[in-house]
Design a protein around this motif. Structure first.
Motif, PDB file in Angstrom:
ATOM      1  N   LEU A 165       0.832  -1.205   0.000  1.00 27.55           N
ATOM      2  CA  LEU A 165       0.000   0.000   0.000  1.00 27.55           C
ATOM      3  C   LEU A 165       0.869   1.258   0.000  1.00 27.55           C
ATOM      4  CD1 LEU A 165      -2.950   0.905   0.028  1.00 27.55           C
ATOM      5  CD2 LEU A 165      -2.818   1.026   2.523  1.00 27.55           C
ATOM      6  N   GLU A 166       1.935   1.214   0.754  1.00 26.74           N
ATOM      7  CA  GLU A 166       2.862   2.352   0.816  1.00 26.74           C
ATOM      8  C   GLU A 166       3.442   2.646  -0.570  1.00 26.74           C
ATOM      9  OE1 GLU A 166       7.128   3.376   2.914  1.00 26.74           O
ATOM     10  OE2 GLU A 166       5.758   2.043   3.987  1.00 26.74           O
ATOM     11  N   ASN A 167       3.830   1.602  -1.283  1.00 33.33           N
ATOM     12  CA  ASN A 167       4.382   1.774  -2.633  1.00 33.33           C
ATOM     13  C   ASN A 167       3.335   2.303  -3.611  1.00 33.33           C
ATOM     14  OD1 ASN A 167       6.993   0.940  -1.998  1.00 33.33           O
ATOM     15  ND2 ASN A 167       6.516  -1.216  -2.341  1.00 33.33           N
ATOM     16  N   ILE A 168       2.112   1.824  -3.454  1.00 29.86           N
ATOM     17  CA  ILE A 168       1.025   2.303  -4.324  1.00 29.86           C
ATOM     18  C   ILE A 168       0.776   3.784  -4.069  1.00 29.86           C
ATOM     19  CG2 ILE A 168      -1.460   2.151  -4.776  1.00 29.86           C
ATOM     20  CD1 ILE A 168      -1.152  -0.917  -4.243  1.00 29.86           C
ATOM     21  N   LYS A 212      -9.796  -4.297  -2.752  1.00 29.16           N
ATOM     22  CA  LYS A 212      -8.898  -5.180  -1.997  1.00 29.16           C
ATOM     23  C   LYS A 212      -8.760  -4.745  -0.537  1.00 29.16           C
ATOM     24  CE  LYS A 212      -6.049  -6.058  -6.100  1.00 29.16           C
ATOM     25  NZ  LYS A 212      -4.703  -5.876  -6.701  1.00 29.16           N
ATOM     26  N   ALA A 213      -9.012  -3.469  -0.283  1.00 24.19           N
ATOM     27  CA  ALA A 213      -8.783  -2.933   1.063  1.00 24.19           C
ATOM     28  C   ALA A 213     -10.063  -2.814   1.891  1.00 24.19           C
ATOM     29  CB  ALA A 213      -8.120  -1.570   0.960  1.00 24.19           C
ATOM     30  N   LYS A 214     -11.191  -3.234   1.345  1.00 23.21           N
ATOM     31  CA  LYS A 214     -12.461  -3.034   2.041  1.00 23.21           C
ATOM     32  C   LYS A 214     -12.525  -3.724   3.398  1.00 23.21           C
ATOM     33  CE  LYS A 214     -15.640  -1.640  -1.563  1.00 23.21           C
ATOM     34  NZ  LYS A 214     -16.770  -1.971  -2.427  1.00 23.21           N
ATOM     35  N   ALA A 215     -11.779  -4.803   3.566  1.00 19.65           N
ATOM     36  CA  ALA A 215     -11.794  -5.528   4.843  1.00 19.65           C
ATOM     37  C   ALA A 215     -10.982  -4.805   5.912  1.00 19.65           C
ATOM     38  CB  ALA A 215     -11.251  -6.946   4.654  1.00 19.65           C
ATOM     39  N   ASN A 216     -10.154  -3.848   5.516  1.00 22.41           N
ATOM     40  CA  ASN A 216      -9.297  -3.138   6.456  1.00 22.41           C
ATOM     41  C   ASN A 216      -9.727  -1.671   6.516  1.00 22.41           C
ATOM     42  OD1 ASN A 216      -7.041  -1.543   7.484  1.00 22.41           O
ATOM     43  ND2 ASN A 216      -5.844  -3.435   7.351  1.00 22.41           N
ATOM     44  N   ASP A 238      -7.527   5.571   4.353  1.00 19.30           N
ATOM     45  CA  ASP A 238      -6.375   6.185   3.685  1.00 19.30           C
ATOM     46  C   ASP A 238      -6.620   6.328   2.180  1.00 19.30           C
ATOM     47  OD1 ASP A 238      -5.044   6.313   6.087  1.00 19.30           O
ATOM     48  OD2 ASP A 238      -3.844   4.505   5.758  1.00 19.30           O
ATOM     49  N   ILE A 239      -7.226   5.302   1.588  1.00 21.94           N
ATOM     50  CA  ILE A 239      -7.514   5.342   0.143  1.00 21.94           C
ATOM     51  C   ILE A 239      -8.545   6.425  -0.170  1.00 21.94           C
ATOM     52  CG2 ILE A 239      -8.576   4.047  -1.761  1.00 21.94           C
ATOM     53  CD1 ILE A 239      -7.285   1.503  -0.448  1.00 21.94           C
TER      54      ILE A 239
END
Length: 248
Positions: free
Chosen positions: A6-9, A35-39, A45-46
């Motif tokens: 995620l940091e790289n993205i 992909k990040a919906k569970a977190n 952040d997104i």
């Protein structure tokens, strides 16, 4: 999703935005959003990045930048991140103010101040007060209130050596005086604080610390050079430019 992934993205998203490729940044963020919906933290952040990208693309002429930031805040409220929450509320207030919702923006800032106060974060509180003063300064009838608030911020910031907020408030006061064509007050405030800045720089031990502090006071030098140029005092403008670079 791995933190490093995620940091790289996000780094790639920032690079795209720095080049004005906001649509590409939005596309990249959309691809990872599912992909990040569970977190919850990743999703917040997104959404925050999405708000930045839409602001770069459209400003506030559509509601996208505001909408995504509100969505981020709604997720963030369920997390134990009061500092990030207050900062995002400050960003939201600026967007709301820019879109013409000054009353809503003021309410958002007050709520953010409550979060910062509960947190006991003096620097964050001063940053939020700077934002409130910025909004007051937009109304000619409230300029005196803004000037008083900036001065109060400077006094509080000096006590805790919060030079970022100190000089931000200082430059804001100088700009108000300049816009009023009160050049005497603008120059007086600029000169007094240039001397303070030079005193702080001379007390710093390392080149790295001096360079970091010069970044903080760069706007003070910019506005002071502008004042000198407007007065056609070219030697003074050149002297200040040399001082800022550490050449004197």
């Amino acid at each position: 999703m791995e933190d490093k992934d995620l940091e790289n993205i996000f780094k790639n998203v920032d690079k795209l935005m720095s080049r004005g490729k906001y649509l590409d940044a939005i596309k990249m963020l959309n691809e990872i959003s599912t992909k990040a919906k569970a977190n919850s933290e990743e999703q917040a952040d997104i959404l925050s990045k999405m708000s930045q990208a839409y602001y770069g693309l459209e400003g506030v002429k559509t509601n996208n930048a505001v909408r995504f930031l509100i969505d981020s805040l709604n997720v963030r409220k369920g997390l134990d991140q009061p500092e990030i929450l207050a900062l995002e509320m400050m960003n939201l207030a600026y967007l709301q103010d820019e879109s013409g919702d000054s009353k809503v923006a003021a309410t958002t800032l007050k709520e953010a101040l409550e979060v910062a106060s509960d947190l006991g974060d003096k620097n964050l509180t001063l940053s939020l007060k700077c934002a409130m003063a910025d909004m007051l300064s937009e109304d000619k009838e409230k300029e005196e209130d803004a000037l008083a608030m900036y001065k109060s911020i400077m006094d509080e910031a000096e006590k805790i050596s919060d030079w970022e907020n100190y000089f931000e408030a200082c430059v804001a006061r100088i700009k108000i005086f300049r816009d009023r064509e009160d050049i005497y007050k603008a120059n007086s405030e600029a000169e007094e604080n240039l001397q303070k800045a030079e005193k702080i720089i001379s007390a710093l031990k390392t080149k790295k610390d001096k360079e970091a502090f010069r970044d903080i006071v760069s706007y003070l030098y910019d506005v002071s050079i502008d004042l000198a140029m407007e007065s056609e005092d070219i030697p003074r403008a050149m002297e200040l430019a040399k001082k800022f670079k550490g050449e004197e």
